[in-house]
Enzyme design. Structure first.
Site, short mmCIF file in Angstrom:
data_model
loop_
_atom_site.label_atom_id
_atom_site.label_comp_id
_atom_site.label_asym_id
_atom_site.label_seq_id
_atom_site.Cartn_x
_atom_site.Cartn_y
_atom_site.Cartn_z
CG ASP A 181 -1.90 1.06 1.30
OD1 ASP A 181 -2.78 1.06 0.43
OD2 ASP A 181 -1.82 1.93 2.20
CG ASN A 202 -5.06 10.93 -4.95
OD1 ASN A 202 -4.47 10.97 -6.01
ND2 ASN A 202 -5.63 9.83 -4.49
CG HIS A 258 -8.16 12.40 -7.44
ND1 HIS A 258 -8.13 11.36 -6.56
CD2 HIS A 258 -8.82 13.41 -6.82
CE1 HIS A 258 -8.75 11.70 -5.44
NE2 HIS A 258 -9.16 12.95 -5.57
CG ASP A 286 -5.50 8.28 -11.71
OD1 ASP A 286 -5.73 7.81 -10.57
OD2 ASP A 286 -6.39 8.71 -12.47
CD GLU A 289 -4.46 4.21 -1.11
OE1 GLU A 289 -4.51 4.49 0.08
OE2 GLU A 289 -5.43 4.41 -1.89
#
Length: 177
Positions: free
Chosen positions: A55, A63, A68, A72, A98
């Site tokens: 993670d 973010n 975002h 990404d 994530e």
């Protein structure tokens, strides 16, 4: 209504039904299907199998700070680093958000920890555009003969939580016994 026209198309075997749209890794459904098959094969052949769950640390900050779209791009870069480190026999997937998973057939937990540590170091050393540096936390669990894929994922997830509670940017492991 006098009539109705319908067009039906089975996309079960389409690549989009098996891969995560963003990263190109196996999606959760594909990981569940393939992973269960790998677990069964390892049990049948009495071979070790290990799972890494990882993670991104403090990904919400990425973010919130950069947007975002940048988040990404970070996820795509993580997937590319995973793909570079994984062997052809390994199964890498995006678990959700994530979180990522890697199933390592014919791999003892100590070798899984080596792969996890290598990935952790690669991510830490990588320069992510706009963001700079990012770290990951990882949990590594080895299956017992009784484990289902869900058992193994649950144990790796618990170890991942322990890595985060222990300060992040680290690998936690157990043998599953």
């Amino acid at each position: 209504v006098r009539g109705l026209y319908a067009v039906v198309r089975d996309i079960t075997e389409a690549p989009s039904a098996r891969t995560d749209y963003l990263t190109g890794l196996a999606n959760r459904r594909q990981f569940d299907n393939e992973g269960a098959r790998h677990i069964e094969l390892s049990r049948r052949h009495e071979e070790p199998i290990t799972l890494i769950m990882l993670d991104l640390d403090r990904f919400k900050v990425v973010n919130d700070t950069y947007g975002h779209g940048t988040g990404d791009e970070v996820l795509k870069d993580i997937a590319a680093l995973m793909s570079r480190i994984c062997r052809k026999s390994d199964l890498a997937g995006r678990w959700g958000g994530e979180e990522f998973v890697i199933l390592l057939p014919k791999t003892e937990v100590k070798n899984g920890v080596e792969i996890a540590e290598r990935l952790r170091a690669e991510v830490e050393a990588h320069t992510f555009p706009e963001v700079g540096s990012v770290t990951i936390s990882l949990g590594v669990a080895s299956a017992t003969t009784e484990d289902s894929l869900q058992d193994l994922v649950h144990r790796a997830d618990s170890l991942l939580s322990k890595a985060k509670q222990g300060g992040r940017n680290r690998v936690e492991m157990n043998t599953g016994k």
